[in-house]
Structures are given as C-alpha cells and as structure tokens.
Design a protein around this motif. Structure first.
Motif, mmCIF file in Angstrom:
data_model
loop_
_atom_site.group_PDB
_atom_site.id
_atom_site.type_symbol
_atom_site.label_atom_id
_atom_site.label_comp_id
_atom_site.label_asym_id
_atom_site.label_seq_id
_atom_site.Cartn_x
_atom_site.Cartn_y
_atom_site.Cartn_z
ATOM 1 N N LEU A 128 -15.964 -5.184 -39.495
ATOM 2 C CA LEU A 128 -15.097 -4.806 -38.390
ATOM 3 C C LEU A 128 -15.885 -4.652 -37.088
ATOM 4 O O LEU A 128 -15.477 -5.119 -36.024
ATOM 5 N N LEU A 129 -17.049 -3.995 -37.172
ATOM 6 C CA LEU A 129 -17.839 -3.732 -35.979
ATOM 7 C C LEU A 129 -18.523 -4.977 -35.437
ATOM 8 O O LEU A 129 -18.931 -5.018 -34.279
ATOM 9 N N GLN A 130 -18.641 -6.011 -36.284
ATOM 10 C CA GLN A 130 -19.224 -7.266 -35.841
ATOM 11 C C GLN A 130 -18.177 -8.269 -35.371
ATOM 12 O O GLN A 130 -18.501 -9.396 -35.039
ATOM 13 N N ALA A 131 -16.924 -7.853 -35.362
ATOM 14 C CA ALA A 131 -15.855 -8.740 -34.911
ATOM 15 C C ALA A 131 -16.036 -9.059 -33.424
ATOM 16 O O ALA A 131 -16.704 -8.326 -32.697
ATOM 17 N N PRO A 132 -15.455 -10.175 -32.946
ATOM 18 C CA PRO A 132 -15.574 -10.512 -31.514
ATOM 19 C C PRO A 132 -15.104 -9.359 -30.633
ATOM 20 O O PRO A 132 -14.093 -8.724 -30.903
ATOM 21 N N ARG A 133 -15.861 -9.096 -29.595
ATOM 22 C CA ARG A 133 -15.551 -7.981 -28.711
ATOM 23 C C ARG A 133 -15.059 -8.488 -27.361
ATOM 24 O O ARG A 133 -15.304 -9.630 -26.996
ATOM 25 N N HIS A 134 -14.377 -7.619 -26.653
ATOM 26 C CA HIS A 134 -13.895 -8.037 -25.336
ATOM 27 C C HIS A 134 -15.049 -7.953 -24.342
ATOM 28 O O HIS A 134 -16.012 -7.222 -24.545
ATOM 29 N N PRO A 135 -15.010 -8.722 -23.241
ATOM 30 C CA PRO A 135 -16.120 -8.740 -22.297
ATOM 31 C C PRO A 135 -16.315 -7.391 -21.627
ATOM 32 O O PRO A 135 -15.407 -6.563 -21.562
ATOM 33 N N GLY A 136 -17.541 -7.179 -21.169
ATOM 34 C CA GLY A 136 -17.858 -5.901 -20.529
ATOM 35 C C GLY A 136 -17.058 -5.660 -19.275
ATOM 36 O O GLY A 136 -16.524 -6.575 -18.650
ATOM 37 N N GLU A 137 -17.017 -4.437 -18.865
ATOM 38 C CA GLU A 137 -16.161 -4.036 -17.759
ATOM 39 C C GLU A 137 -16.623 -4.608 -16.426
ATOM 40 O O GLU A 137 -15.813 -4.962 -15.573
ATOM 41 N N ILE A 138 -17.930 -4.745 -16.246
ATOM 42 C CA ILE A 138 -18.452 -5.119 -14.934
ATOM 43 C C ILE A 138 -17.996 -6.521 -14.530
ATOM 44 O O ILE A 138 -17.554 -6.746 -13.402
ATOM 45 N N LEU A 139 -18.094 -7.485 -15.440
ATOM 46 C CA LEU A 139 -17.689 -8.852 -15.106
ATOM 47 C C LEU A 139 -16.208 -8.920 -14.747
ATOM 48 O O LEU A 139 -15.816 -9.592 -13.787
ATOM 49 N N SER A 140 -15.379 -8.222 -15.523
ATOM 50 C CA SER A 140 -13.937 -8.239 -15.254
ATOM 51 C C SER A 140 -13.614 -7.554 -13.934
ATOM 52 O O SER A 140 -12.755 -8.014 -13.173
ATOM 53 N N ARG A 141 -14.293 -6.458 -13.663
ATOM 54 C CA ARG A 141 -14.077 -5.759 -12.395
ATOM 55 C C ARG A 141 -14.500 -6.620 -11.209
ATOM 56 O O ARG A 141 -13.815 -6.672 -10.180
ATOM 57 N N LEU A 142 -15.624 -7.311 -11.353
ATOM 58 C CA LEU A 142 -16.086 -8.177 -10.275
ATOM 59 C C LEU A 142 -15.111 -9.325 -10.048
ATOM 60 O O LEU A 142 -14.818 -9.688 -8.903
ATOM 61 N N ARG A 143 -14.564 -9.883 -11.127
ATOM 62 C CA ARG A 143 -13.621 -11.001 -10.997
ATOM 63 C C ARG A 143 -12.367 -10.581 -10.238
ATOM 64 O O ARG A 143 -11.867 -11.305 -9.366
ATOM 65 N N LEU A 144 -11.840 -9.387 -10.567
ATOM 66 C CA LEU A 144 -10.662 -8.880 -9.865
ATOM 67 C C LEU A 144 -10.990 -8.590 -8.410
ATOM 68 O O LEU A 144 -10.213 -8.931 -7.500
ATOM 69 N N TRP A 145 -12.164 -7.984 -8.162
ATOM 70 C CA TRP A 145 -12.540 -7.668 -6.786
ATOM 71 C C TRP A 145 -12.677 -8.938 -5.960
ATOM 72 O O TRP A 145 -12.276 -8.960 -4.782
ATOM 73 N N LEU A 146 -13.204 -10.007 -6.534
ATOM 74 C CA LEU A 146 -13.344 -11.262 -5.798
ATOM 75 C C LEU A 146 -11.991 -11.766 -5.311
ATOM 76 O O LEU A 146 -11.843 -12.161 -4.150
ATOM 77 N N SER A 147 -10.989 -11.767 -6.202
ATOM 78 C CA SER A 147 -9.659 -12.232 -5.810
ATOM 79 C C SER A 147 -9.090 -11.376 -4.686
ATOM 80 O O SER A 147 -8.491 -11.884 -3.737
ATOM 81 N N GLN A 148 -9.273 -10.070 -4.799
ATOM 82 C CA GLN A 148 -8.755 -9.170 -3.774
ATOM 83 C C GLN A 148 -9.489 -9.348 -2.454
ATOM 84 O O GLN A 148 -8.876 -9.320 -1.378
ATOM 85 N N ALA A 149 -10.814 -9.565 -2.532
ATOM 86 C CA ALA A 149 -11.599 -9.744 -1.313
ATOM 87 C C ALA A 149 -11.225 -11.043 -0.609
ATOM 88 O O ALA A 149 -11.141 -11.087 0.628
ATOM 89 N N VAL A 150 -10.994 -12.094 -1.375
ATOM 90 C CA VAL A 150 -10.572 -13.361 -0.780
ATOM 91 C C VAL A 150 -9.209 -13.195 -0.108
ATOM 92 O O VAL A 150 -8.976 -13.668 1.010
ATOM 93 N N ARG A 151 -8.293 -12.503 -0.804
ATOM 94 C CA ARG A 151 -6.970 -12.266 -0.219
ATOM 95 C C ARG A 151 -7.093 -11.505 1.100
ATOM 96 O O ARG A 151 -6.450 -11.855 2.095
#
Length: 377
Positions: A128-151
């Motif tokens: 269970l603990l070796q199952a695929p994990r979701h990506p870390g928070e920093i990359l996802s936060r940066l991706r959202l911030w990029l879209s907002q900054a471009v807007r």
C-alpha cells in the motif's frame, strides 16, 4: 502585452514565495538547457513561459507517464524539489483500515490474535505504501500560480488598441456577421470593437446556457479556442465568467504541447469558428506563428477545398518560412516564393495560383492595407 518569451524572464522571482521562486528557477534552467541543445543543430529559439508550463505538467505526471517505466532514474535534484509527495488519501485510508482491523483482532489478555498472519499483513502494508503517489505540493502550486500570473499580466490596461477597430468591418461570406478567432487570452480585440460601438460575444454565454455557439445574432463574434481571462475554470467541464470574489483557476489553455481538448468550451469555440470560415473565401491572419497543429490543420483543410478561389493574407513582420512545417508550405504558395516553384507533390505552382499574400508589416500598418487588398479581390 508581454510575449511568451518575455514572460519567461518577468515571472522569475515574482511569486513572493521563496520555495516557488526556487522551483521556477530549477524548471526554467531545464528549459534553457534544452534551448541550448537545440542551438547546436541550428534550431535555437528563446525559451518561453509555456516551456516552463509544459515541463511542470510532465513532472507532475511523471509517475503515471507512459515513458515513466523507461526512465531508470529521474534527476537527483528532482527529489529536493518534489520528493514524490505524501501518500494519496485513498492509500492512507486503506493503511488505517488495515491497522485498525489487526489491532482490533489482538487481545493480549486471552491470547487472541495469535493466528494472525503477520507476514501477510506486513506485506500488504508495504504494498500500500509503495503504491503510486500524487505529486508534491510545490510543483502543483507553482503550476497554478503560473496560470494566475499570466492571467494577471493579460488583464491590462491595454493602451491604444484602435488599430484593431477596422477588423470590425470584416464579414462572414455575404452575411452581415463579423466573426474571428484569437488564440490570445487578453481582451484587446474586444476593447477595440466595443470602442467602435460593436457588441462583442465570445461564445461562453451560449455554452453555459447549453446553446449551440452560432453567428446568427448581430454581435461581433470573437471566439477563443484557447480561453480568455474573462473565463474561470472550476474543473475540466465546469466554467463560468470570472469573478474576483470566487476561487478558481483561469479558464485558459496554458502550456500543453497539444492545445486541442474536448473539455469545456474550447472545442466548441474552434468548431464554430471553422463553420464560419467555411463560408469565406478570404482569411486574414495577424501575428500567428503557425505553431498549433490543430489550428494549422483547420486552415489547411479550408484552403484545400476550392483553393484557386481562396486567399490568405498574413500580417507579420517576423513571419518565418524556415522548416518543412505549415509555415513553409504557405511560403511556397506566397508572393514571396521564387518563380517558378513546386508544391509538395512536385507540381508547378504558377504566380496566378498562389493563394498566400505575406505582408511583413506591423498590425498598425498592415491591417488597413490588407483590408484594401481584400476589397479589390
């Protein structure tokens, strides 16, 4: 409005958060290295903000990527940026349920639990603990911030956009309808048309009302296949007009090597514009680099049918004819092509059959000249 390459530099260190700035630098460095490598084969171009977005998307999806099984080891620095993140909520719940079941079955007073297969239970927890994990928070936060900054940087003020007003005189075929499409997120065209006294429609209102996007009513139609800063995305299929009081992601297709998507209003916008284009003999293209395959295919199919009676006017001082892509094909059929020339099938192209006219001028200078040329065709 800043260009994509200019945003690459403008957004460096602009998030106000040390960890996001550092992660941006890490991803941007990769884009610069990729551009440098391409320069060795004579194909260099300046990295832009969409290169950063594309890289972020690939890193976020790296555990589920089709290429993932073939990557022996990701760069060691990536673990400093994104150490795979925490186990997913589902895995956490399954681990908790397993532990609860095991503990509930153990009673040290009467020896209950002696028959538990501890090896099997331990193996299940490890799996269970070796199952695929979701990506870390920093990359996802940066991706959202990029879209907002471009807007935010596309919101304006826009200055003098009156040079776009003459485009409101264009019509779909023999109708009285003005219609066009823009791949930009900003509202420059809308502002210019409204200043000229035109009511503008971008099609989202029709889509939200479950109506077919059409060009039947009197407004000037400006379709946005890549979205608009006026659009807000809650999820892939839930959109609304932007409200500063509500959370949500900008309703734009930002990054993504293939910007053709079946989600949201984007595909409807593209297809509605195509339907209008099919009624026209002339297409005016301003500042488009012919870098989107699905848009190029739409234009190529339109031009292919009844080619001898159709014309494309391209206004772009920096139009590039290099390569074997669609821009190169257009150039071989243009007023700039050498005489005589051959098409991709080896057939002679005569000057009278050339269907593309390239104007190496700014939009301010080129639009009036292009409209005058169209009136004489």
């Amino acid at each position: 409005m800043p260009l994509a390459a200019e945003l690459f530099d403008q957004l460096k260190g602009a998030s106000g958060q040390v960890e996001l700035n550092a992660t941006y630098d890490y991803v941007a460095a990769g884009a610069i290295m990729r551009a440098a490598r391409l320069s060795l084969v004579g194909n260099w171009r300046r990295p832009n903000i969409e290169d950063v977005a594309n890289t972020l998307d690939e890193l976020i999806r790296r555990d589920s990527s089709d290429l993932g099984p073939f990557v022996g080891a990701w760069h060691s620095w990536l673990n400093d940026v994104d150490p795979l993140g925490e186990p997913s909520l589902k895995v956490t719940e399954q681990v908790g349920a397993t532990l609860q079941r095991v503990i509930a079955g153990v009673n040290p007073r009467n020896g209950e639990g002696a028959n538990i297969d501890w090896t099997a239970e331990a193996k299940r927890l490890v799996e269970l603990l070796q199952a695929p994990r979701h990506p870390g928070e920093i990359l996802s936060r940066l991706r959202l911030w990029l879209s907002q900054a471009v807007r935010d940087r596309m919101t304006g003020p826009y200055g003098d956009v009156s040079y776009l007003e003459p485009l409101a005189r264009t019509r779909v075929g023999t109708s009285h309808v003005c219609m066009g499409a823009t791949l930009n997120y900003d509202l420059c065209v809308e502002q210019a048309f409204e200043s000229a006294g035109y009511r503008v429609c971008d099609g989202l209102g029709h889509w939200l009302s479950h109506e077919v996007m059409d060009v039947k009513h009197s407004a000037a139609h400006i379709y946005k296949p890549h979205g608009s800063i006026l659009w807000r995305s809650v999820d892939e299929d839930t959109f609304s007009f932007w409200s500063a009081q509500e959370d949500g992601e900008p309703g734009i297709i930002f990054g993504g090597r293939n910007k053709l998507t079946a989600h949201g209003p984007f595909l409807d916008s593209l297809l509605t514009w195509r339907a209008g284009l099919e009624k026209c003999r002339n297409l005016l293209v301003i500042g488009y680099s012919f870098g989107d395959d699905h848009v190029n295919a739409l234009i190529a199919n339109w031009l292919r049918i009844g080619k001898d009676s159709k014309r494309i006017i391209v206004i772009d001082p920096g139009f590039s004819k290099s390569g074997t892509g669609f821009a190169g094909i257009l150039h071989r059929n243009s007023n700039e092509a050498r005489d005589p020339d051959m098409d991709s099938r080896g057939r002679l192209i005569l000057p009278s059959h050339r269907s593309v006219h390239i104007m190496r001028r700014s939009a301010t200078e080129g639009i009036p000249k292009a409209l005058a040329l169209l009136e004489n065709m």
